[in-house]
Design a protein around this motif. Structure first.
Motif, PDB file in Angstrom:
ATOM      1  N   CYS A  41       0.872  -1.226  -0.125  1.00  0.00           N
ATOM      2  CA  CYS A  41      -0.026   0.071   0.240  1.00  0.00           C
ATOM      3  C   CYS A  41       0.901   1.349   0.094  1.00  0.00           C
ATOM      4  O   CYS A  41       0.457   2.065  -0.779  1.00  0.00           O
ATOM      5  CB  CYS A  41      -0.996  -0.171   1.284  1.00  0.00           C
ATOM      6  SG  CYS A  41      -2.278  -1.349   1.271  1.00  0.00           S
ATOM      7  N   ILE A  42       1.885   1.324   0.687  1.00  0.00           N
ATOM      8  CA  ILE A  42       2.980   2.307   0.995  1.00  0.00           C
ATOM      9  C   ILE A  42       3.616   2.582  -0.706  1.00  0.00           C
ATOM     10  O   ILE A  42       3.512   3.723  -1.100  1.00  0.00           O
ATOM     11  CB  ILE A  42       3.899   2.166   1.899  1.00  0.00           C
ATOM     12  CG1 ILE A  42       3.438   2.276   3.128  1.00  0.00           C
ATOM     13  CG2 ILE A  42       5.008   3.368   1.746  1.00  0.00           C
ATOM     14  CD1 ILE A  42       4.510   1.436   4.192  1.00  0.00           C
ATOM     15  N   LEU A  43       3.831   1.695  -1.312  1.00  0.00           N
ATOM     16  CA  LEU A  43       4.460   1.814  -2.670  1.00  0.00           C
ATOM     17  C   LEU A  43       3.325   2.043  -3.388  1.00  0.00           C
ATOM     18  O   LEU A  43       3.856   3.027  -4.520  1.00  0.00           O
ATOM     19  CB  LEU A  43       5.105   0.363  -3.004  1.00  0.00           C
ATOM     20  CG  LEU A  43       6.224   0.108  -2.397  1.00  0.00           C
ATOM     21  CD1 LEU A  43       6.806  -1.252  -2.749  1.00  0.00           C
ATOM     22  CD2 LEU A  43       7.584   0.941  -2.524  1.00  0.00           C
ATOM     23  N   ILE A  44       2.031   1.777  -3.503  1.00  0.00           N
ATOM     24  CA  ILE A  44       1.142   2.232  -4.337  1.00  0.00           C
ATOM     25  C   ILE A  44       0.897   3.794  -4.198  1.00  0.00           C
ATOM     26  O   ILE A  44       0.883   4.295  -5.224  1.00  0.00           O
ATOM     27  CB  ILE A  44      -0.164   1.606  -4.170  1.00  0.00           C
ATOM     28  CG1 ILE A  44      -0.248  -0.079  -4.569  1.00  0.00           C
ATOM     29  CG2 ILE A  44      -1.411   2.080  -4.786  1.00  0.00           C
ATOM     30  CD1 ILE A  44      -0.174  -0.274  -6.007  1.00  0.00           C
ATOM     31  N   VAL A  45       0.854   4.135  -3.008  1.00  0.00           N
ATOM     32  CA  VAL A  45       0.776   5.819  -2.823  1.00  0.00           C
ATOM     33  C   VAL A  45       1.724   6.420  -3.281  1.00  0.00           C
ATOM     34  O   VAL A  45       1.910   7.638  -3.899  1.00  0.00           O
ATOM     35  CB  VAL A  45       0.487   6.088  -1.392  1.00  0.00           C
ATOM     36  CG1 VAL A  45       0.608   7.350  -1.057  1.00  0.00           C
ATOM     37  CG2 VAL A  45      -0.796   5.330  -0.744  1.00  0.00           C
ATOM     38  N   PHE A  82      -0.523   8.617   4.466  1.00  0.00           N
ATOM     39  CA  PHE A  82      -1.025   7.364   3.855  1.00  0.00           C
ATOM     40  C   PHE A  82      -0.048   6.527   4.207  1.00  0.00           C
ATOM     41  O   PHE A  82      -0.234   5.427   4.962  1.00  0.00           O
ATOM     42  CB  PHE A  82      -1.700   7.397   2.574  1.00  0.00           C
ATOM     43  CG  PHE A  82      -2.924   8.042   2.181  1.00  0.00           C
ATOM     44  CD1 PHE A  82      -4.023   7.662   2.518  1.00  0.00           C
ATOM     45  CD2 PHE A  82      -2.688   9.372   1.686  1.00  0.00           C
ATOM     46  CE1 PHE A  82      -5.206   8.295   2.210  1.00  0.00           C
ATOM     47  CE2 PHE A  82      -3.924  10.149   1.308  1.00  0.00           C
ATOM     48  CZ  PHE A  82      -5.239   9.426   1.840  1.00  0.00           C
ATOM     49  N   GLY A  83       1.232   6.866   3.809  1.00  0.00           N
ATOM     50  CA  GLY A  83       2.310   5.944   4.178  1.00  0.00           C
ATOM     51  C   GLY A  83       2.441   5.646   5.756  1.00  0.00           C
ATOM     52  O   GLY A  83       2.452   4.491   6.069  1.00  0.00           O
ATOM     53  N   GLY A  84       2.484   6.752   6.385  1.00  0.00           N
ATOM     54  CA  GLY A  84       2.481   6.521   8.070  1.00  0.00           C
ATOM     55  C   GLY A  84       1.410   5.680   8.501  1.00  0.00           C
ATOM     56  O   GLY A  84       1.494   4.875   9.477  1.00  0.00           O
ATOM     57  N   MET A  85       0.091   5.905   7.926  1.00  0.00           N
ATOM     58  CA  MET A  85      -0.990   5.294   8.353  1.00  0.00           C
ATOM     59  C   MET A  85      -0.965   3.641   8.246  1.00  0.00           C
ATOM     60  O   MET A  85      -1.260   2.811   8.940  1.00  0.00           O
ATOM     61  CB  MET A  85      -2.168   5.683   7.530  1.00  0.00           C
ATOM     62  CG  MET A  85      -3.507   5.044   8.059  1.00  0.00           C
ATOM     63  SD  MET A  85      -4.772   5.656   6.952  1.00  0.00           S
ATOM     64  CE  MET A  85      -5.005   7.351   7.433  1.00  0.00           C
TER      65      MET A  85
END
Length: 526
Positions: A41-45, A82-85
């Protein structure tokens, strides 16, 4: 922003876990998969925002405040939110204060830009956002104020202190409305100490200073070692390490304080605490060092609590361990936070507010001082934030002249009483100056695409061939700028002036001379 961020983390974990941060009751396959899904998910953002590498969190914010007046890029803020979440929800050992600082500074700087405030005011507003973010994240308003002054802005001035204090109070009130009045370490109580225990606290602090030095150096070693590796593979490696550790020791996942409460409620032995301490350090170093978007303060607090509980073990022959484990965990938090961040006053206020125990102040001082001295003087350990800034080649030291001038906006200094002529003949200007020799006179020449401005003044060069009036070109600078930008425009000639405009460069708001800049520079240095 911080409340939305925290609610997002809780929502994701409520979908996957029985309770927030409770990885021990999750199936073993889920503990392994969750960090990998989080990284995906982090990489998608990051892909959607066009990011190839991460420059987020507290070190990045310090750099932007010192060199860019706290202006934070939008894409970096989206990645941090978003990455931190995703990182916190999926069990990585990172803290929420890193995203809180970043999001707080970004939100307030966006507001300042929308209001077209002067840049020096936006910098103060960014400090207010950081204080509100930390206060909303941990419900520690006083520690948030001290952190901003001691770590981020690194100066104590009343005109900064007051708005930062107000912002921290607002952040605390808002988070209490949503999450309740309970403080983060409500489950810890501080027991009264015997006088002889203060001698041991000095040794205790020395040990924490050494542990903090080890943590900082290993973190920087991991960052340097994996620098050639691409961001995608670094994040995947961090997920694999975290997931593998979660298979065998689920309590080592995440940086949630409730995991420590559950551990201490089970009356653990020293071997289990030592094992958790080692694994928690390993997971924190790999997650932060490999680029997972999260903060370092949360993991350092947990490591400090575990180290404090472990260092209580040598006193088992003289003390009842369960009665003092909470007290030593709190003192370990204070010492570790001090030695890692080099923020002794912030650490002292944080541990006092987190525990709601003012009686901890004196014992904490006996731990904080030796921890700080051991770390800085004996092991030459620097603040982890400064080490990260140096590693990323991000500037945080500003020239003293520029630093002084950046604190004053041009709007507060410029001269607004001036006479403007539009394509007037030189004789008309000379006649006006003859009657008003002290007035500021600006000559405007209109062109098709833009206007050109010149400062008209008597020629005092005593040259026989000189005209009575001399015209000096005026460079234009925005009303949002500070005296530093005006200084840059005039420093080569050491003379002249600039004109100030708001949104339209063809409309003069005021005039600022070299003499005015020099005056404020000398006043600031005195």
């Amino acid at each position: 922003m911080i409340i939305l961020f925290r609610l997002g983390i809780e929502w994701f974990q409520s979908m996957l876990l029985n309770s927030q941060g409770d990885f021990s009751n999750a199936p073993f396959w889920q503990r392994f998969i969750m960090p990998l899904v989080g990284v995906f998910c982090i990489l998608i953002v990051a892909k959607l925002t066009g990011f190839k590498h991460y420059r987020l969190g507290i070190p990045f914010v310090i750099h932007r405040i010192k060199t860019h007046f706290g202006l934070i890029p939008l894409r970096a803020t989206i990645n941090q939110f978003f990455g931190g979440m995703f990182a916190l929800a999926s069990g990585f050992v990172v803290g929420r204060e890193g995203p809180s600082v970043h999001l707080g500074a970004a939100s307030s700087s966006f507001l300042g830009q929308w209001l077209r405030l002067p840049y020096n005011s936006i910098r103060i507003l960014a400090g207010c956002g950081i204080a509100a973010g930390i206060s909303a994240s941990f419900n520690t308003p006083l520690a948030a104020v001290i952190f901003v002054m001691e770590v981020v802005l690194r100066e104590y001035r009343i005109h900064i202190f007051v708005p930062v204090m107000l912002a921290a109070a607002c952040g605390s009130v808002m988070t209490r409305i949503v999450f309740g009045d309970a403080h983060e370490l409500y489950f810890f109580s501080f027991a009264a100490f015997s006088q002889w225990m203060y001698a041991y606290l000095i040794v205790f602090g020395v040990a924490l200073g050494a542990l903090a030095t080890l943590f900082n150096r290993q973190l920087m070693r991991v960052m340097r070692l994996f620098r050639p590796v691409g961001m995608v593979w670094r994040l995947i490696l961090a997920a694999l390490i975290t997931g593998t550790a979660g298979l065998f020791l689920p309590d080592a996942m995440s940086a949630d304080f409730d995991s420590v409460r559950r551990l201490f409620d089970s009356n653990p032995d020293a071997i289990l605490i030592a094992l958790l301490l080692v694994v928690k350090m390993l997971l924190a170093i790999t997650a932060i060092g490999l680029g997972i978007p999260g903060g370092i303060i949360g993991p350092v607090m947990l490591i400090g609590m575990l180290a404090g509980a472990l260092l209580l073990s040598p006193l088992a022959a003289w003390l009842d361990i369960p009665d003092y484990i909470s007290s030593f965990a709190l003192l370990g938090l204070a010492g570790m936070l001090t030695a890692v961040l080099h923020a002794p006053l912030a650490a002292l206020t944080a541990v006092m507010e987190l525990s709601y125990s003012p009686q901890i102040i004196v014992p904490a001082m006996f731990v904080i001082v030796p921890a700080y001295v051991t770390s800085t003087q004996f092991f030459k350990n620097r603040s982890v934030f400064l080490q990260q800034l140096d590693y990323q080649k991000l500037t945080y030291a500003v020239n003293p002249i520029r630093e002084t001038l950046e604190k004053v906006g041009v709007l507060s200094v410029m001269e607004t009483q001036f006479k403007q002529f539009h394509d007037a003949p030189q004789k008309a200007i000379a006649d006006y100056l003859a009657e008003h020799p002290t007035d500021i006179v600006v000559q405007r020449h209109s062109f098709e695409l833009a206007a050109n401005f010149k400062l008209a003044q008597f020629d005092t060069s005593l040259d026989h061939d000189a005209d009575a009036i001399v015209f000096v070109d005026l460079a234009g600078i925005s009303a949002q700028t500070t005296l530093a930008e005006a200084y840059d425009k005039m420093k080569n000639q050491r003379a002249g002036a600039v004109y100030i405009y708001d949104t339209n460069p063809d409309e003069v708001m005021g005039v600022l001379s070299w003499a005015q800049v020099q005056k404020h520079l000398h006043q600031g240095q005195i």
